[in-house]
Scaffold this motif. Sequence first.
Motif, PDB file in Angstrom:
ATOM      1  N   ASP A  57      11.080  33.925  85.595  1.00 56.48           N
ATOM      2  CA  ASP A  57      10.583  32.561  85.414  1.00 56.48           C
ATOM      3  C   ASP A  57      11.175  31.635  86.468  1.00 56.48           C
ATOM      4  OD1 ASP A  57       9.014  33.162  83.268  1.00 56.48           O
ATOM      5  OD2 ASP A  57      10.480  32.547  81.751  1.00 56.48           O
ATOM      6  N   LYS A  59      10.725  27.251  87.757  1.00 51.92           N
ATOM      7  CA  LYS A  59      10.094  25.960  87.499  1.00 51.92           C
ATOM      8  C   LYS A  59       9.212  25.547  88.674  1.00 51.92           C
ATOM      9  CE  LYS A  59      13.727  24.236  84.428  1.00 51.92           C
ATOM     10  NZ  LYS A  59      14.739  23.169  84.208  1.00 51.92           N
ATOM     11  N   ASP A  61       6.478  22.207  90.205  1.00 50.55           N
ATOM     12  CA  ASP A  61       6.168  20.783  90.048  1.00 50.55           C
ATOM     13  C   ASP A  61       4.709  20.460  90.355  1.00 50.55           C
ATOM     14  OD1 ASP A  61       5.979  20.922  92.801  1.00 50.55           O
ATOM     15  OD2 ASP A  61       7.880  19.892  93.182  1.00 50.55           O
ATOM     16  N   GLY A  62       3.890  21.492  90.609  1.00 44.46           N
ATOM     17  CA  GLY A  62       2.465  21.283  90.821  1.00 44.46           C
ATOM     18  C   GLY A  62       2.072  20.842  92.210  1.00 44.46           C
ATOM     19  N   ASP A 101       1.962  28.211  83.652  1.00 43.46           N
ATOM     20  CA  ASP A 101       1.959  27.407  82.424  1.00 43.46           C
ATOM     21  C   ASP A 101       1.351  28.160  81.249  1.00 43.46           C
ATOM     22  OD1 ASP A 101       3.048  25.363  83.942  1.00 43.46           O
ATOM     23  OD2 ASP A 101       1.086  24.459  84.367  1.00 43.46           O
ATOM     24  N   GLN A 125       1.958  23.593  86.702  1.00 48.12           N
ATOM     25  CA  GLN A 125       2.545  22.259  86.751  1.00 48.12           C
ATOM     26  C   GLN A 125       3.999  22.250  86.299  1.00 48.12           C
ATOM     27  OE1 GLN A 125       0.799  19.678  88.036  1.00 48.12           O
ATOM     28  NE2 GLN A 125      -0.864  21.158  88.368  1.00 48.12           N
ATOM     29  N   SER A 126       4.410  23.295  85.586  1.00 48.18           N
ATOM     30  CA  SER A 126       5.784  23.285  85.073  1.00 48.18           C
ATOM     31  C   SER A 126       6.503  24.623  85.227  1.00 48.18           C
ATOM     32  CB  SER A 126       5.797  22.874  83.594  1.00 48.18           C
ATOM     33  OG  SER A 126       5.013  23.782  82.821  1.00 48.18           O
ATOM     34  N   THR A 127       5.829  25.729  84.866  1.00 47.30           N
ATOM     35  CA  THR A 127       6.526  27.017  84.874  1.00 47.30           C
ATOM     36  C   THR A 127       5.632  28.117  85.436  1.00 47.30           C
ATOM     37  OG1 THR A 127       7.772  26.383  82.908  1.00 47.30           O
ATOM     38  CG2 THR A 127       7.763  28.716  83.486  1.00 47.30           C
ATOM     39  N   ASN A 148       6.515  26.021  94.599  1.00 44.45           N
ATOM     40  CA  ASN A 148       6.325  24.808  95.410  1.00 44.45           C
ATOM     41  C   ASN A 148       6.474  25.082  96.907  1.00 44.45           C
ATOM     42  OD1 ASN A 148       6.482  23.623  92.773  1.00 44.45           O
ATOM     43  ND2 ASN A 148       8.709  23.481  93.031  1.00 44.45           N
TER      44      ASN A 148
END
Length: 728
Positions: A57, A59, A61-62, A101, A125-127, A148
Amino acid sequence: MLVAILLIECVAFNLPFWRTLGASTDSASVANALGAGLMRRTDGMLTVVDPTRAYMDVKADGTSRYARVDASQPSVIAAAADNATTNPKLRTAFTLRADGDGHVGRMQLVSTGTARSLYLRVDAQSTIRVWIVEAKGTVVPLDAVRANVKVPFHVEPLRLAGMAAIALLAAAWRPGSRLWSIRLNPASRRQRLALALLLTPAAIYTIWSIVLHIRGAWPLVFHAPGSYTYDFDQYAHAADALLHGHAWLDLPVPDEFASASNPYDPAVRDRLLTEGVTPIYWDYAFLNDRWYSYFGVLPALLLFAPYQAIASAAAGRPLMLPTGAAMLALLFGVLVFGVLLTIRLVHRLAPHASLAAASMAVATLLLGSNAGYLWFRMNFYSVPFAASMLLTFLGLWLWLGAERTAKAGGIMQRHLWRANDRSETALSLPHLAAGALCIAANAGCRPTFATAALLGIPLFWRHIRALFADLAARRMSYRHACVPIAAVLAPAALVVMPLLAYNAVRFGSPTDFGSDYQITVTDMTRFRQPLANLPATIGYYLLLPLRVTDSFPWLGVNPTPLTTWGFAEPLVGGLFILFPMLLPAVALAAPRLRRRIAAPTRRMLVAALALAAALLLFDAYEAGLGWRYMTDFGWLIALAAMPAIVALGDGAERVGDSRHASMPADTTFGAHPQGARLRRLLGRSVLMMLLAATLIIGFLSAFVIGRQDAMINNDPQLFFSVRSWFIL
């Protein structure tokens, strides 16, 4: 054209770069959360301990639709690969799935050796959760996943070269191309020079590649404990045996294997392998406690043995000619004489054929002959096919040039022979003899190609008929009649008799080529292809459909079930499906087209189709289903397709012998009535579509996973590099 290619390269193929210009590049990759199904090793690589929880996993930010997996350092991967006993399940190419996500993503193959393949397309957008879709125990050299990311701008020379080639072919073959208005003239010095210039890049590539193969040569011998020994230097071993004056190969024979009750029985061999008996060579012939090669010996005699004798003497140590180097030389010969044969045949079919139609006929022969498959699989299995194709193309080219216009005077003039003073044509005895020598030499390569000699009967039928008619009427002496017969039979005997003696020395019979003694999947001394498989095998050979998939290369191996077990190589499609350009061959059945072809050429092409059918039946029964066996008959169908190719491209009225030579050259569209112009436009468009389909299918077939010698295994860097062009 150049501007369009650059725009496609810089914009279309680099869309990921433009789309990720605004990526933040912030990533918490150092803090990747590992699922419980992954275990980090001391060297940093990951081991799959539970495939149901093998994920990482990170993170997001899209700001980017791409993630990147970071591979372990090359030195770490190399160290693990060198220690194969403790890392038997190390994978440098593996399958990942990137979910964004919580939404399930797509499967994607990646390779640590190709940086471009390590980018994963995923909307999040998050994960981002990256699953490692591999079996338990698999070791994958991954350090982290980064979100990203920016995809770098990349210009690919190979891709640019491919687009340039496509543009040139499209310009040459488009319906309005100037090549349709230029007459094929084999006597033109300008056209000969142009042909030489076109072949020059292929010659340079061949020479350069041969040098690289020789400089990087190493023994192609592979062995795993409890398994067979796979030695791909079979032709080099055969050459070494010839240089040492014997027919058997200098390879070790285990005593347990030699004394086995039936070494051809796979069950007996499996037991011996389990007991550690080694080496047992896969696909070598075994008889009387010795190993042999059952493949045609002529390439070993003419290519491998001379190189090995000279190179070994110069280097002061034994050296072998790499099979790949020999294949490159043979395939260049196939290219040259395939082009020359096609030009000569097209000129006989239509003296006013256009350069565009002739070039399409050349492409049809080179593609439809299955030469691309031989180039793809440059191992010892392909050597006899490539050698025979070269010899056959050369032999037929010589025979097609054997007929000359007779001059006034005697019936024997400067190596020319004619039946009598009334004959309008004569035969060049050197052409007859050299052609017969080449075609007979197939007995020492791929013997099925020797059946091409039968094409000489319809080709020279009027001379044969005149010979026997004059003999029967006592207008010709037996001595004069024997001249052309001797010109054909003497060279053939010169090459065939030693080959038959070689067979007798090895296997006890002149006609025994040793294929029954091969160590392979079954006991070949007893096995015969079941007749029940014959209809399906023939159908697969010709019309096996493509199996379309949803991922690159969008084609897959198509199953070929048989009633009873028989040899079946994984195929992508049948002959007419892989090579749609061969479909015009069926037009030879049209009486209207056949009537326009001069009788000798017409008879030869009809005989070529009949011979192709006979060889198809022979291969289906004797050999089973094999992609390489299409080479036996594909080229014959390609020859039969040439009249229809000329008729579609230049018009049916262009097909014919010298009686039509007074027809004016084509001026593309302006010199013909509206109906004729439309027919030509349609015909040329059909030819372009057939050739485009053939090229596209051939290109994609090279990347199919599951075929023999699949590129993903033999050249993973090229596979993943090309794959990345289409999936990012």
